[in-house]
Design an enzyme around this catalytic site. Sequence first.
Site, PDB file in Angstrom:
ATOM      1  N   SER A  28       0.827  -1.198   0.000  1.00 44.75           N
ATOM      2  CA  SER A  28       0.000   0.000   0.000  1.00 44.75           C
ATOM      3  C   SER A  28       0.871   1.262   0.000  1.00 44.75           C
ATOM      4  O   SER A  28       1.796   1.374   0.800  1.00 44.75           O
ATOM      5  CB  SER A  28      -0.903  -0.005   1.235  1.00 44.75           C
ATOM      6  OG  SER A  28      -1.706   1.138   1.208  1.00 44.75           O
ATOM      7  N   GLY A  29       0.568   2.172  -0.915  1.00 43.98           N
ATOM      8  CA  GLY A  29       1.313   3.426  -0.993  1.00 43.98           C
ATOM      9  C   GLY A  29       2.563   3.344  -1.856  1.00 43.98           C
ATOM     10  O   GLY A  29       3.299   4.317  -1.987  1.00 43.98           O
ATOM     11  N   THR A  33      -1.534   2.597  -8.093  1.00 43.21           N
ATOM     12  CA  THR A  33      -2.619   3.307  -8.768  1.00 43.21           C
ATOM     13  C   THR A  33      -2.077   4.440  -9.634  1.00 43.21           C
ATOM     14  O   THR A  33      -2.549   4.656 -10.752  1.00 43.21           O
ATOM     15  CB  THR A  33      -3.631   3.831  -7.729  1.00 43.21           C
ATOM     16  OG1 THR A  33      -4.008   2.726  -6.920  1.00 43.21           O
ATOM     17  CG2 THR A  33      -4.854   4.414  -8.372  1.00 43.21           C
ATOM     18  N   ASN A  76      -1.300   5.598   3.149  1.00 41.12           N
ATOM     19  CA  ASN A  76      -1.488   6.247   1.854  1.00 41.12           C
ATOM     20  C   ASN A  76      -2.715   7.147   1.928  1.00 41.12           C
ATOM     21  O   ASN A  76      -3.794   6.689   2.300  1.00 41.12           O
ATOM     22  CB  ASN A  76      -1.682   5.136   0.800  1.00 41.12           C
ATOM     23  CG  ASN A  76      -1.876   5.699  -0.598  1.00 41.12           C
ATOM     24  OD1 ASN A  76      -1.861   6.905  -0.808  1.00 41.12           O
ATOM     25  ND2 ASN A  76      -2.069   4.814  -1.558  1.00 41.12           N
ATOM     26  N   SER A  79      -5.566   5.727  -0.751  1.00 45.49           N
ATOM     27  CA  SER A  79      -5.424   4.278  -0.874  1.00 45.49           C
ATOM     28  C   SER A  79      -6.645   3.665  -1.566  1.00 45.49           C
ATOM     29  O   SER A  79      -7.786   3.913  -1.174  1.00 45.49           O
ATOM     30  CB  SER A  79      -5.270   3.692   0.526  1.00 45.49           C
ATOM     31  OG  SER A  79      -5.086   2.322   0.454  1.00 45.49           O
ATOM     32  N   SER A  80      -6.400   2.874  -2.598  1.00 47.50           N
ATOM     33  CA  SER A  80      -7.522   2.185  -3.266  1.00 47.50           C
ATOM     34  C   SER A  80      -7.948   1.047  -2.368  1.00 47.50           C
ATOM     35  O   SER A  80      -7.134   0.194  -2.030  1.00 47.50           O
ATOM     36  CB  SER A  80      -7.086   1.575  -4.602  1.00 47.50           C
ATOM     37  OG  SER A  80      -6.394   2.511  -5.361  1.00 47.50           O
ATOM     38  N   GLY A 336      -1.436  -5.306  -2.415  1.00 47.39           N
ATOM     39  CA  GLY A 336      -0.374  -6.280  -2.193  1.00 47.39           C
ATOM     40  C   GLY A 336      -0.565  -7.007  -0.875  1.00 47.39           C
ATOM     41  O   GLY A 336      -1.548  -6.783  -0.149  1.00 47.39           O
ATOM     42  N   GLU A 338      -0.643  -8.105   2.817  1.00 48.14           N
ATOM     43  CA  GLU A 338      -0.889  -7.232   3.980  1.00 48.14           C
ATOM     44  C   GLU A 338      -0.747  -7.990   5.286  1.00 48.14           C
ATOM     45  O   GLU A 338      -1.195  -9.127   5.388  1.00 48.14           O
ATOM     46  CB  GLU A 338      -2.341  -6.705   3.942  1.00 48.14           C
ATOM     47  CG  GLU A 338      -2.573  -5.652   2.892  1.00 48.14           C
ATOM     48  CD  GLU A 338      -3.971  -5.041   2.982  1.00 48.14           C
ATOM     49  OE1 GLU A 338      -4.846  -5.604   3.646  1.00 48.14           O
ATOM     50  OE2 GLU A 338      -4.160  -3.981   2.357  1.00 48.14           O
TER      51      GLU A 338
HETATM   52  N1  LIG Z   1       4.970   8.200  -9.944  1.00 47.16           N
HETATM   53  C1  LIG Z   1       4.662   8.964  -8.914  1.00 47.16           C
HETATM   54  N2  LIG Z   1       4.981  10.262  -8.888  1.00 47.16           N
HETATM   55  C2  LIG Z   1       4.697  11.029  -7.820  1.00 47.16           C
HETATM   56  N3  LIG Z   1       4.062  10.591  -6.715  1.00 47.16           N
HETATM   57  C3  LIG Z   1       3.714   9.321  -6.693  1.00 47.16           C
HETATM   58  C4  LIG Z   1       3.991   8.436  -7.782  1.00 47.16           C
HETATM   59  N4  LIG Z   1       3.529   7.212  -7.446  1.00 47.16           N
HETATM   60  C5  LIG Z   1       3.000   7.343  -6.218  1.00 47.16           C
HETATM   61  N5  LIG Z   1       3.113   8.598  -5.754  1.00 47.16           N
HETATM   62  C6  LIG Z   1       2.669   9.119  -4.434  1.00 47.16           C
HETATM   63  O1  LIG Z   1       2.405   8.023  -3.593  1.00 47.16           O
HETATM   64  C7  LIG Z   1       1.023   8.009  -3.211  1.00 47.16           C
HETATM   65  C8  LIG Z   1       0.546   6.595  -3.177  1.00 47.16           C
HETATM   66  O2  LIG Z   1       0.506   6.072  -4.490  1.00 47.16           O
HETATM   67  P1  LIG Z   1      -0.642   5.094  -4.957  1.00 47.16           P
HETATM   68  O3  LIG Z   1      -1.983   5.567  -4.475  1.00 47.16           O
HETATM   69  O4  LIG Z   1      -0.483   4.858  -6.399  1.00 47.16           O
HETATM   70  O5  LIG Z   1      -0.239   3.789  -4.112  1.00 47.16           O
HETATM   71  P2  LIG Z   1      -0.870   2.332  -4.207  1.00 47.16           P
HETATM   72  O6  LIG Z   1       0.265   1.375  -4.337  1.00 47.16           O
HETATM   73  O7  LIG Z   1      -1.920   2.273  -5.263  1.00 47.16           O
HETATM   74  O8  LIG Z   1      -1.479   2.181  -2.766  1.00 47.16           O
HETATM   75  P3  LIG Z   1      -2.829   1.435  -2.278  1.00 47.16           P
HETATM   76  O9  LIG Z   1      -2.575  -0.043  -2.359  1.00 47.16           O
HETATM   77  O10 LIG Z   1      -2.956   1.913  -0.874  1.00 47.16           O
HETATM   78  O11 LIG Z   1      -3.924   1.916  -3.156  1.00 47.16           O
HETATM   79  C9  LIG Z   1       0.317   8.883  -4.236  1.00 47.16           C
HETATM   80  O12 LIG Z   1      -0.836   9.468  -3.702  1.00 47.16           O
HETATM   81  C10 LIG Z   1       1.385   9.906  -4.560  1.00 47.16           C
HETATM   82  O13 LIG Z   1       1.402  10.908  -3.563  1.00 47.16           O
END
Ligand SMILES: Nc1ncnc2c1ncn2[C@@H]1O[C@H](COP(=O)(O)OP(=O)(O)OP(=O)(O)O)[C@@H](O)[C@H]1O
Length: 686
Positions: A28-29, A33, A76, A79-80, A336, A338
């Site tokens: 997560s984070g 996404t 995050n 977070s999705s 992923g 957890e």
């Molecule tokens: N390529 C990127 N450029 C800039 N910031 C990013 C990038 N990727 C991620 N981030 C930062 O990290 C945060 C978390 O990313 P994201 O929501 O894609 O995580 P995730 O892996 O989908 O998490 P979750 O499983 O909780 O949904 C984003 O809100 C953003 O602030």
Amino acid sequence: MEENSPDKAFRDMKVLKQSQSIIVSGESGAGKTESTKYILRYLCESWGTGAGPIEQRILEANPVLEAFGNAKTTRNNNSSRFGKFIEIHFSDKCAVVGGHISHYLLEKSRICLQSPEERNYHIFYQLCAGAPDSIRNKLKLGNPDEFQYLKNGCTRYFASSATDTNVPADRKSRAHRQKGPLKDPLLEDGRDFATTDKALHHLGIKEEDRFAIYSAVAAVLHLGNIIFEERPDDSRGGSQVAASSEPTVKLVSALLGLDPDDLKHALVSRVMQATKGGVKGTVIMVPLKVYEASNARDALAKAIYSRLFDYIVNRINKSIPFQSSSYYIGVLDIAGFEYFTVNSFEQFCINYCNEKLQQFFNERLLREEQHLYEKEGLGVSKIPYVDNQDCIDLIEYKNTGIFTLLDEESKLPKPSHTHFTSVVHGQHSSHFRLDLPRKSKLRDHREIRDDEGFMIRHFAGAVCYQTAKFIEKNNDALHGSLEGLILESENKFIRSLFGNGGDTGPKGKLTFISVGNKFKTQLSELMEKLRSTGTNFIRCIKPNIKMVDHQFEGGIILSQLQCSGMTSVLQLMQEGFPSRAPFSDLYAMYKQYLPPQLARLDPRMFCKALFKALGLNDNDFKFGLTKVFFRPGKFAEFDQIMKSDPENLKILVAKVKFWLIKSRWRKVMWGALSVIKRKCQRLLPD
Ligand SMILES: Nc1ncnc2c1ncn2[C@@H]1O[C@H](COP(=O)(O)OP(=O)(O)OP(=O)(O)O)[C@@H](O)[C@H]1O
């Protein structure tokens, strides 16, 4: 993120004429996404008609999905809380023609309760902070402190110091007024309501339906404010709606198109069909205790919200239709592995999913690769990796898997989580992957009683699950009275959310709909899809846990690489030959650069001649039976030499010719020498 993954997927789709999938994973984070959004934008903008209406709608789906399916967690801000597989469909000319989204496991517990630093889904705050007064007044929305389903979590909005003043003070919670807004470069609740509304509009959802959506969200919020108390006149411990909640019942009933008395009645009692005694099949009303009525209320709120989410995904899909498509590129963005201090059914499902994805990753990247090396006779030493089939069997096996045992427990007249847990331990007492919580290395987990939890040794580490809520969370059915009530709602929109769901079954009849089983089926369909496509993996790695940029913490990065099997893959890449090409492909690719007398050679000879002539280092490539294999980065070097300037090519051709003459000369010499040798042997006396 591998820089050219979507491009590679697109090229593979075009060249191999095969649909592709891109599996984005990470904790997560880590950026799954955000990466998914980049991929979709890249595919739509590069291969759509300049981001025309269909492509635009695919991109517009993101803010909507995020508003209803994302939330602030401690790890995050955005977070999705659901998994998704987004397919971009292409015509035979490889232009974007449409899309489709499948979604998995929306986290329902969050709708009713969040931990103190976390929030509910963004849409609740967007409505409270950013909806125009006309909507807020009709839906009787106040600030987050006014709602049970929001006030126990973090009640602050996202805003910058500059934009915080745009939100009137009476819309803000006490904590917000005291501590100021939450800050994130991408989030701003006041502004984001307008973005969500606009995106819904672009997806073809008319104002009336948009209002119906917001009303359903508001109904969920108000529903949470209905509280129950014991009925003084009821000796069986029955409950009633507290007098102070009467206005809320009226409001919720109006929003859901129900009669207030019917709603009250359905919340505090449950219909049951008699199976023995009296007339079989007679309907009896069972009064609910206060905690049971509260559970029924929460179940209704979760059902409305999750059906609303299904509806929204369906509407998105309707807005990106395609008549026919030749191929697709599917992007999987799913949570992923957890593990927390308390792990429940949600973690169990998501970790099961990650076991399946890890197995797929091992199959595609480690097993198939090593099998190919063996088949081609390369003689590369074996890289070990853990086969996790036993863990998957433990969870999903038809007769004795944990999902099946849970379903069986749920069908008993009086299901109990302690009985279920004991059955799990009894059934798998000697299973390597399963153990009692007291065997855990963590003290918190060792305190869980034997019949209240189990520990599973997953590929990424051991996790203790507490089974207390497993039975309830595994059941998607509303109790009979509520189901019946909602199906007869006068609100067409609400009725439609429940009406045609295949899951609901006949009105009021089903008491159990297995969430685990549904997920198992969805996942096996997804795995089948993934297996039928070319696969690309993107592993997102979280650089630190503080959510700050430019800070890399080696320890946590290494453990993520190990957990995801990346270290084994890197080892394989280091010792193996990650790029390869069949002789015939290389021949077809480069023959245009070479003169006819060289192009006439058979593909294998052609490649040999080429490599020798180039003076490539023998350690950088290996000839298999049908393909040539390259060490990391060497194929690109080779390609660059081949495509370099004409002068260089001339020298190269001369070298190839020279090598050919030399090798032919050597062959002839060897031939002649052998003949002479044999003749001499015959002439010499014994
Ligand atoms: N390529 C990127 N450029 C800039 N910031 C990013 C990038 N990727 C991620 N981030 C930062 O990290 C945060 C978390 O990313 P994201 O929501 O894609 O995580 P995730 O892996 O989908 O998490 P979750 O499983 O909780 O949904 C984003 O809100 C953003 O602030």
